[in-house]
Design a protein around this motif. Structure first.
Motif, PDB file in Angstrom:
ATOM      1  N   LEU A 246      49.979  55.385  45.204  1.00 34.50           N
ATOM      2  CA  LEU A 246      50.795  55.618  46.392  1.00 34.50           C
ATOM      3  C   LEU A 246      50.378  54.678  47.528  1.00 34.50           C
ATOM      4  O   LEU A 246      51.210  54.111  48.220  1.00 34.50           O
ATOM      5  N   LEU A 247      49.094  54.532  47.653  1.00 36.35           N
ATOM      6  CA  LEU A 247      48.571  53.701  48.732  1.00 36.35           C
ATOM      7  C   LEU A 247      49.017  52.246  48.599  1.00 36.35           C
ATOM      8  O   LEU A 247      49.392  51.598  49.568  1.00 36.35           O
ATOM      9  N   THR A 248      49.001  51.736  47.373  1.00 37.28           N
ATOM     10  CA  THR A 248      49.382  50.341  47.172  1.00 37.28           C
ATOM     11  C   THR A 248      50.893  50.215  46.973  1.00 37.28           C
ATOM     12  O   THR A 248      51.532  49.374  47.583  1.00 37.28           O
ATOM     13  N   GLY A 249      51.447  51.078  46.122  1.00 38.22           N
ATOM     14  CA  GLY A 249      52.867  50.981  45.801  1.00 38.22           C
ATOM     15  C   GLY A 249      53.769  51.139  47.010  1.00 38.22           C
ATOM     16  O   GLY A 249      54.843  50.544  47.085  1.00 38.22           O
ATOM     17  N   SER A 250      53.327  51.941  47.990  1.00 34.34           N
ATOM     18  CA  SER A 250      54.144  52.157  49.174  1.00 34.34           C
ATOM     19  C   SER A 250      54.053  50.992  50.148  1.00 34.34           C
ATOM     20  O   SER A 250      54.853  50.884  51.063  1.00 34.34           O
ATOM     21  N   GLY A 251      53.068  50.141  49.950  1.00 32.80           N
ATOM     22  CA  GLY A 251      52.852  49.051  50.892  1.00 32.80           C
ATOM     23  C   GLY A 251      52.066  49.487  52.118  1.00 32.80           C
ATOM     24  O   GLY A 251      51.837  48.711  53.035  1.00 32.80           O
ATOM     25  N   TYR A 252      51.624  50.745  52.109  1.00 32.24           N
ATOM     26  CA  TYR A 252      50.918  51.281  53.280  1.00 32.24           C
ATOM     27  C   TYR A 252      49.604  50.535  53.545  1.00 32.24           C
ATOM     28  O   TYR A 252      49.300  50.128  54.665  1.00 32.24           O
ATOM     29  N   MET A 253      48.878  50.331  52.466  1.00 29.60           N
ATOM     30  CA  MET A 253      47.574  49.685  52.594  1.00 29.60           C
ATOM     31  C   MET A 253      47.721  48.229  53.039  1.00 29.60           C
ATOM     32  O   MET A 253      47.027  47.738  53.909  1.00 29.60           O
ATOM     33  N   LYS A 254      48.687  47.577  52.423  1.00 30.09           N
ATOM     34  CA  LYS A 254      48.915  46.162  52.726  1.00 30.09           C
ATOM     35  C   LYS A 254      49.283  45.997  54.202  1.00 30.09           C
ATOM     36  O   LYS A 254      48.806  45.087  54.888  1.00 30.09           O
ATOM     37  N   ALA A 255      50.141  46.876  54.690  1.00 23.41           N
ATOM     38  CA  ALA A 255      50.584  46.773  56.078  1.00 23.41           C
ATOM     39  C   ALA A 255      49.385  46.846  57.027  1.00 23.41           C
ATOM     40  O   ALA A 255      49.302  46.100  57.995  1.00 23.41           O
ATOM     41  N   LEU A 256      48.438  47.710  56.699  1.00 22.35           N
ATOM     42  CA  LEU A 256      47.252  47.824  57.551  1.00 22.35           C
ATOM     43  C   LEU A 256      46.375  46.579  57.435  1.00 22.35           C
ATOM     44  O   LEU A 256      45.861  46.068  58.418  1.00 22.35           O
ATOM     45  N   GLU A 257      46.224  46.114  56.193  1.00 20.77           N
ATOM     46  CA  GLU A 257      45.381  44.930  56.005  1.00 20.77           C
ATOM     47  C   GLU A 257      45.943  43.738  56.755  1.00 20.77           C
ATOM     48  O   GLU A 257      45.210  42.938  57.315  1.00 20.77           O
TER      49      GLU A 257
END
Ligand code: ATP
Ligand code: MG
Length: 742
Positions: free
Chosen positions: A489-500
């Motif tokens: 979920l963290l990667t697939g949603s793009g949530y983590m990337k957006a923060l990075e």
């Protein structure tokens, strides 16, 4: 109270400082020596004894909380409420600008943009300039713009400071347009408040003179943490002249070079070290008696701070008795550590307010919140949110809730545009109406092809990725470990990337919290390997709702070491005394980094009045990763005669032997960047699971599954496979099920 009782209670040095009202004055003294108290008395003295009008005094402190406390204390001393400028830098500047914005070309009713407004502005600019915000996030630009403003680098000076290249040109252009836009909108950001005030003073002699005449007495607390602009602001105001034309320079700054802990944010320790040079003829008063702590605590603080090289030598003494020794306890793991602290609080008893737990990183609060809740001990997280109230945690919980139940519209609304998918408020409203009209859930509405077709290209793509992710995850939720689901979920949603991509301190801290959520999951998985998502969500819901957000008056205080500056508590706990955590691993990379961490340690120790506990954990799960730890080098720096507790007792294991001999040298040890590791793990895990997307399966293929072992494919489409495992046949979503062909 007699007229000058409050002066009688000061020691000679403090009284000298309080009564030295003309000319520049530096009070440079260690922690707990009464700097802030002396400054408060000085204000009372000016008003009560010298008849100075409060209108003529400017006192600046670091936080709103500190300002309020001082205002109350002054009021108590002079026996009436005072209406004076006892403010933070930002609020003082805002007040000035409200009156004079016009002379620097702004309307008086200018807006103050908060980070959300700022991001919106930069986003628009990026659009105009065709900059891909997926590659360069608005906050990336804002970070640089803020640094520029702190250093007074204008868009026109940008290349001179930073050189020019493709990237620099892009940043310069964004910065330039950003400034134009704010100006056009009659708006300022937080950095502007200080910057524009200084510019106002530089440009408009009359205004500057007005304030110079008004503020005949200027005082600054925590001066060691001022940055270059704050320094310029104070200096200009202090250079007023009296009627005879003599420079007034009634500036009193108070601080402790050993407590400078914001260099990473632009604080310049030279401001305090070079005060005497900046204000010739300055009187320096050193306060040498510590009134806050027991002798043992004070000695421990000294033995740490003494190791810093770039400091003015000073040593405090105290009349106080030795008091208890500092307890150092080495626990098995972080749960054990939190449990120990909670039980110590219960054992000591008394008022909960008297206890503070001071940790290095925000993400550490989680274990303490849990341990305290479990034992019914009320707590407050000061200067931050409770772990489960933090935005990123709530967002990820919404994703998980949605996997559990796709009809949960509330959760969907929360994350539909988190990260940004091009679904603004209006679009969302329309979608909700559609859902209502059709009597469907919002999720089912999103899956509707017609609905998707009506959205913008970006939004419709975003929605598709989101719905596929949620659907596949819900299909797989019983076949997959919760920790894997979370990674996906963290990667697939793009949530983590957006923060990075944001690449800011704030984003970094959010990532820390998100990685720490993996520790939560592992914890539960350890206790129950067959834990279902439903069970897990239920337990977390209970946990996050335990005291139903009732702010407790009488509660243990949890806060970071940074926000504890200036405060004091009878009982202080410093957990996580481990190399890599405190001092943080960054300290080993950066010059001066270790010295700043050591100052932070000094700040922490000196918050304690009566008793101090330090703890570490043999193994620590942080950001979902469990590791053996090494005891903090700061522990080794404290004289062992001052310490007691199991952690100090000799044991055979290696870390303790190293601690005993002080043998392990700091250079030999390179702590490990746990956060970076956790982030890589998450991505690797998610990628491994998703690798199967491109792979095609056909009946008869042998596969292996992380949880169910080996099996044979009996049916396959481009999205799913049915696999016969040893005990049963299961339908799996390709790309999300942890399977491999063998
Ligand atoms: P920090 O460096 O942490 O900001 P500080 O130097 O500002 O500390 P204060 O907070 O002013 O120190 O004072 C520390 C404690 O000592 C307070 O509890 C204060 O009431 C007490 N104190 C200060 N001066 C005296 C004094 N002359 N007699 C008795 N107690 C005092
Ligand atoms: Mg103080």
């Amino acid at each position: 109270m007699g007229r000058t009782d409050y002066l009688d209670r000061l020691n000679d040095k403090q009284r000298e400082a309080a009564m030295h009202t003309e000319g520049p004055l530096l009070i440079l003294a260690g922690a707990g020596s009464g700097k802030t108290s002396t400054m408060t008395c000085r204000i009372a003295y000016l008003i009560r004894e010298l008849g100075v009008h409060p209108y003529n005094i400017l006192a600046v402190t670091f936080t709103n909380k500190a300002a309020k406390e001082m205002r109350d204390r002054v009021a108590a001393l002079i026996g009436e409420g005072v209406d004076m400028w006892l403010l933070t830098f930002h609020s003082a500047c805002l007040r000035i600008l409200r009156y004079h914005a016009e002379s620097i070309g702004y309307g008086r009713d200018f807006a103050v943009y908060d980070p959300t407004d700022q991001k919106a502005v930069v986003k628009n600019i990026c659009k105009e300039l065709n900059i891909d915000t997926k590659k360069f996030a608005p906050s990336y630009f804002l970070g640089i713009i803020s640094k520029c403003k702190e250093a007074r680098v204008k868009p026109g000076d940008f290349f001179r400071e930073y050189g020019s290249g493709y990237k620099e040109e892009m940043i310069q252009k964004v910065y330039e347009r950003y400034e134009e836009t704010l100006k056009k909108n009659n708006a300022m950001d937080f950095d502007d408040l200080l910057l524009k005030t200084v510019e106002l003073f530089e440009r408009d002699e009359e205004v500057l003179e007005k304030y110079r005449n008004r503020f005949r007495y200027i005082m600054v607390d925590e001066y060691q943490d001022t940055n270059m602009i704050q320094y310029a602001f104070v200096k200009m105001l202090a250079e007023g002249r009296d009627r005879e034309g003599n420079p007034r320079r009634n500036i009193c700054v108070v601080g402790d070079d050993d407590q400078c802990i914001y260099q990473w944010r632009g604080a310049d320790i030279r401001n305090i070290l070079e005060f005497e040079k900046d204000f010739p003829g300055a009187k320096t008063i050193k306060l040498e008696q510590n009134y806050r702590s027991t002798a043992n605590i004070l000695a421990a603080a000294h033995s740490v701070i003494e190791r810093n090289r770039g400091r003015k030598a000073k040593k405090l003494w105290t009349d106080a008795e030795d008091g208890n020794k500092i307890v150092y306890q080495r626990l098995d793991d972080e749960r054990d550590e939190a449990g120990y602290i909670a039980s110590e609080i219960n054992r000591i008893g008394g008022s909960y307010n008297d206890f503070a737990v001071l940790y290095r990183t925000n993400a550490q609060s989680r274990t303490f919140e849990e341990a305290l809740s479990r034992r019914g001990i009320p707590y407050r997280v000061l200067g931050g949110l409770r772990y489960y109230d933090r935005k990123e945690i709530k967002d990820m919980m919404s994703y998980m809730r949605l996997v559990q139940n796709r009809a949960d519209d509330l959760s969907l609304v929360r994350i539909i545009n988190e990260p940004k998918r091009g679904i603004g408020g209006k679009t969302l409203e329309k979608l909700q109406q559609q859902a209502k009209a059709a009597g469907k859930s919002l999720f089912d509405t999103l899956r509707d092809e017609e609905t998707a077709a009506a959205l913008s290209a970006r939004a419709s793509e975003g929605v598709k990725t989101l719905t596929t992710l949620i659907e596949s995850c819900s299909m797989e939720k019983n076949n997959m470990k919760i920790s894997d689901l979370y990674d996906l979920l963290l990667t697939g949603s793009g949530y983590m990337k957006a923060l990075e991509d944001q690449n800011t301190l704030e984003a970094e801290s959010r990532l820390e919290n998100l990685m720490e959520f993996k520790s939560v999951i592992y914890d539960y998985e350890k206790d129950d390997p067959n834990l279902t998502l439903e069970d897990f969500m239920e337990r977390i819901a209970l946990l996050s709702d335990i005291d139903n957000h009732q702010p407790e008056e009488n509660a243990v205080v949890l806060m970071t070491l940074h926000s504890a500056k200036g405060l004091e508590f009878p009982y202080v706990f410093m957990p996580g005394m481990e190399d890599g955590l405190f001092p943080g691993w960054r300290a080993f990379d950066r010059e001066d980094g270790l010295e700043e961490e050591r100052r932070l340690c000094y700040v922490g120790i000196t918050r304690a009045k009566q008793r101090l506990w330090m703890t570490s954990a043999e193994t620590r799960t942080l950001y979902g990763k469990t590791d053996y730890t090494r005891e903090s080098q700061f522990l080794r720096e404290i004289d062992r005669k001052l310490m007691e507790g199991d952690g100090v007792v000799e044991k055979k294991d290696k870390t303790r032997a190293a601690f005993r001999d002080g043998a392990a040298s700091s250079t030999a040890f390179k702590p490990f960047d746990q956060l970076k590791y956790a982030r890589q793990e998450t991505k690797k895990k998610a990628a491994a699971i998703q690798r199967a997307v491109g792979e095609s399966f056909s009946p008869g293929d042998r596969v292996s599954h992380d949880k169910f072992g080996e099996g044979t494919v009996v049916e396959a489409t481009d999205k799913t496979v049915r696999v016969e495992f040893a005990d049963e046949t299961r339908k799996l979503a390709l790309g999300f099920a942890p399977i491999k062909k063998i």
